[in-house]
Design an enzyme around this catalytic site. Structure first.
Site, mmCIF file in Angstrom:
data_model
loop_
_atom_site.group_PDB
_atom_site.id
_atom_site.type_symbol
_atom_site.label_atom_id
_atom_site.label_comp_id
_atom_site.label_asym_id
_atom_site.label_seq_id
_atom_site.Cartn_x
_atom_site.Cartn_y
_atom_site.Cartn_z
ATOM 1 N N LYS A 67 0.876 -1.181 0.000
ATOM 2 C CA LYS A 67 0.000 0.000 0.000
ATOM 3 C C LYS A 67 0.909 1.226 0.000
ATOM 4 O O LYS A 67 1.849 1.295 0.802
ATOM 5 C CB LYS A 67 -0.910 0.043 1.226
ATOM 6 C CG LYS A 67 -1.798 1.298 1.205
ATOM 7 C CD LYS A 67 -2.902 1.248 2.227
ATOM 8 C CE LYS A 67 -2.444 1.748 3.568
ATOM 9 N NZ LYS A 67 -3.588 1.926 4.493
ATOM 10 N N ARG A 110 -10.339 -1.442 7.549
ATOM 11 C CA ARG A 110 -9.358 -2.392 8.108
ATOM 12 C C ARG A 110 -8.807 -1.882 9.439
ATOM 13 O O ARG A 110 -8.485 -2.646 10.346
ATOM 14 C CB ARG A 110 -8.287 -2.786 7.105
ATOM 15 C CG ARG A 110 -7.250 -1.728 6.672
ATOM 16 C CD ARG A 110 -6.240 -1.441 7.742
ATOM 17 N NE ARG A 110 -4.927 -1.114 7.259
ATOM 18 C CZ ARG A 110 -4.150 -0.195 7.830
ATOM 19 N NH1 ARG A 110 -4.569 0.513 8.860
ATOM 20 N NH2 ARG A 110 -2.935 0.005 7.365
ATOM 21 N N GLN A 138 -11.720 8.969 10.506
ATOM 22 C CA GLN A 138 -11.739 7.577 10.970
ATOM 23 C C GLN A 138 -12.759 7.303 12.072
ATOM 24 O O GLN A 138 -13.120 6.151 12.327
ATOM 25 C CB GLN A 138 -10.356 7.155 11.527
ATOM 26 C CG GLN A 138 -9.181 7.387 10.590
ATOM 27 C CD GLN A 138 -9.224 6.496 9.369
ATOM 28 O OE1 GLN A 138 -9.734 5.372 9.414
ATOM 29 N NE2 GLN A 138 -8.715 7.002 8.264
ATOM 30 N N SER A 199 -4.416 12.631 15.431
ATOM 31 C CA SER A 199 -3.054 12.799 14.912
ATOM 32 C C SER A 199 -2.224 13.638 15.880
ATOM 33 O O SER A 199 -1.340 14.377 15.471
ATOM 34 C CB SER A 199 -3.105 13.429 13.523
ATOM 35 O OG SER A 199 -4.011 14.509 13.495
ATOM 36 N N MET A 219 -5.319 3.943 18.329
ATOM 37 C CA MET A 219 -5.245 3.717 16.881
ATOM 38 C C MET A 219 -4.634 4.873 16.096
ATOM 39 O O MET A 219 -4.338 4.729 14.916
ATOM 40 C CB MET A 219 -6.664 3.464 16.339
ATOM 41 C CG MET A 219 -7.422 2.345 17.031
ATOM 42 S SD MET A 219 -6.572 0.759 17.008
ATOM 43 C CE MET A 219 -6.516 0.393 15.276
ATOM 44 N N THR A 221 -1.730 6.668 16.596
ATOM 45 C CA THR A 221 -0.272 6.800 16.501
ATOM 46 C C THR A 221 0.312 5.786 15.521
ATOM 47 O O THR A 221 0.414 4.608 15.841
ATOM 48 C CB THR A 221 0.368 6.647 17.897
ATOM 49 O OG1 THR A 221 -0.225 7.610 18.758
ATOM 50 C CG2 THR A 221 1.870 6.869 17.838
ATOM 51 N N ASP A 222 0.668 6.298 14.341
ATOM 52 C CA ASP A 222 1.203 5.413 13.308
ATOM 53 C C ASP A 222 2.474 5.981 12.691
ATOM 54 O O ASP A 222 2.883 5.579 11.613
ATOM 55 C CB ASP A 222 0.138 5.175 12.215
ATOM 56 C CG ASP A 222 -0.381 6.482 11.624
ATOM 57 O OD1 ASP A 222 0.072 7.561 12.060
ATOM 58 O OD2 ASP A 222 -1.227 6.425 10.722
ATOM 59 N N GLY A 292 -2.520 -0.157 17.875
ATOM 60 C CA GLY A 292 -2.808 -0.474 16.468
ATOM 61 C C GLY A 292 -2.028 0.448 15.546
ATOM 62 O O GLY A 292 -2.402 1.597 15.334
#
Ligand code: NAD
Length: 321
Positions: A67, A110, A138, A199, A219, A221-222, A292
């Site tokens: 992706k 997802r 989200q 964010s 969810m 924190t990416d 996540g």
């Protein structure tokens, strides 16, 4: 090669089949049948955007792909969602491209599926109040997926930008649940399950506020530098994740790990709970945290079910000459 648009993806993948696909692929990771490759994530220095590539391979399901995309903060003003991404699937036997799938909708379902899976596996059975921090794109998906896994009588929410709170109110109304806007401290005092999906770059929930028995699906924190929780919450709770390597580098655990308050081997890949290798929640008093981070195999798994369903329903556009 097939192209599936956002509209196709919406028609083909919903909360329930995404949940099943994500559950299956997390189990495959735990069994060592599937792996995520190292993530590329770069600040573009253009349009304030962060761009990345996530890729992986599921040997058993023969799912290979990537992706690519990221976050363009100015998109909303253009009538677009801030997240933009596309999944490319390849034939695992030959490397030839199979499909390009628009992935904004798929990313949201997802991500919500992973959060809902953590609720399914780790939240107490007697949950009543669902809390959410974050009211962006989200948030609707997160709430919709969560209420499918436990019975809740109320949703409570807080958002840094108060003008976005009506988003949560609308979603709650659509789900037939009352909504209450609260402070972060009040949220921790009343919610049995807390979803964080912002964010933010600093913690908004403090360890001292969290009640025993709470499950937190963290969810947002990416990326390196993002943060939603006081690191002490992870130091004191039981931490689960989609991918340990990502959790300590780009996930919420990066902060507790860097501070020496959380060891890598104390973080459990959630698939190990699915395959019965590890216990989920150990007691009703335990605080559980799901970090996540968002892994490639989640994306590839939902793209694969989209591709299979597209074949059955004759959807999509063939790009083959
Ligand atoms: P969005 O831009 O639509 O919403 C951003 C949210 O963050 C809003 O609630 C906003 O009020 C809040 N926010 C912004 N700055 C903040 C600050 N300084 N402090 C506290 N809150 C702040 O974004 P979205 O699409 O809803 O995504 C939310 C987050 O989830 C992003 O960080 C995104 O990268 C992340 N995300 C994670 C995954 C995953 O798999 N883990 C998948 C998709 C998105």
């Amino acid at each position: 090669m097939l192209y599936l648009s956002e509209q196709d993806a919406r028609a083909l993948v919903g909360h329930e089949n995404a949940f099943g696909a994500v559950r299956e692929v997390f189990a495959s990771i735990a069994r060592g049948e599937a792996r995520n490759f190292p993530v590329v994530r770069e600040d573009l220095g253009h349009a304030g955007a962060v761009y990345g590539i996530k890729s992986g391979f599921d040997r058993l399901g023969k799912i290979l792909g990537l992706k690519s995309g990221g976050y363009w903060p100015g998109n909303e003003e253009r009538g677009l969602t801030n997240h933009q991404s596309t999944i490319t699937l390849f034939d695992a036997d030959t490397g030839q491209p199979l499909a390009a799938v628009a992935a904004n909708w798929l990313t949201a379902v997802r991500t919500a599926a992973a959060s809902a899976l953590s609720i399914d596996l780790l939240a107490r059975q007697d949950t009543e109040v669902l809390g959410i921090v974050g009211a962006g794109f989200q948030s609707r998906f997160q709430l919709e997926a969560a209420v499918r896994r436990r019975k809740f009588r109320e949703i409570v929410g807080w958002n840094f930008h108060a003008d976005m709170l009506p988003n949560l109110e609308r979603t709650a109304a659509d789900l037939g649940l009352p909504f209450r806007a609260v402070t972060p401290q009040e949220l921790c005092a009343s919610a049995d399950v807390i979803i964080t999906i912002t964010s933010a770059a600093s913690a908004h929930l403090e360890a001292g506020w969290i009640r025993p028995g709470t499950h937190i699906a963290c969810m947002g924190t990416d990326t390196r530098g993002k943060q939603e929780l006081d690191p002490e919450i992870l130091a004191l709770g039981s931490v689960f994740t989609d991918e340990v390597e990502q959790s300590i580098s780009i996930g919420e655990a990066q902060h507790a790990f860097a501070a020496g308050r959380l060891r890598r081997d104390a973080i459990c890949q959630i698939g190990r709970v699915i395959v019965g290798e590890r216990l989920g929640r150990a007691s009703d008093d335990e605080v559980t945290v799901f970090d996540g981070t968002g892994v490639a195999l989640q994306d590839l798994a939902v793209a694969k079910i989209a591709l299979e369903a597209a074949a059955a329903q004759e959807l999509g556009k063939s790009l083959t000459a």
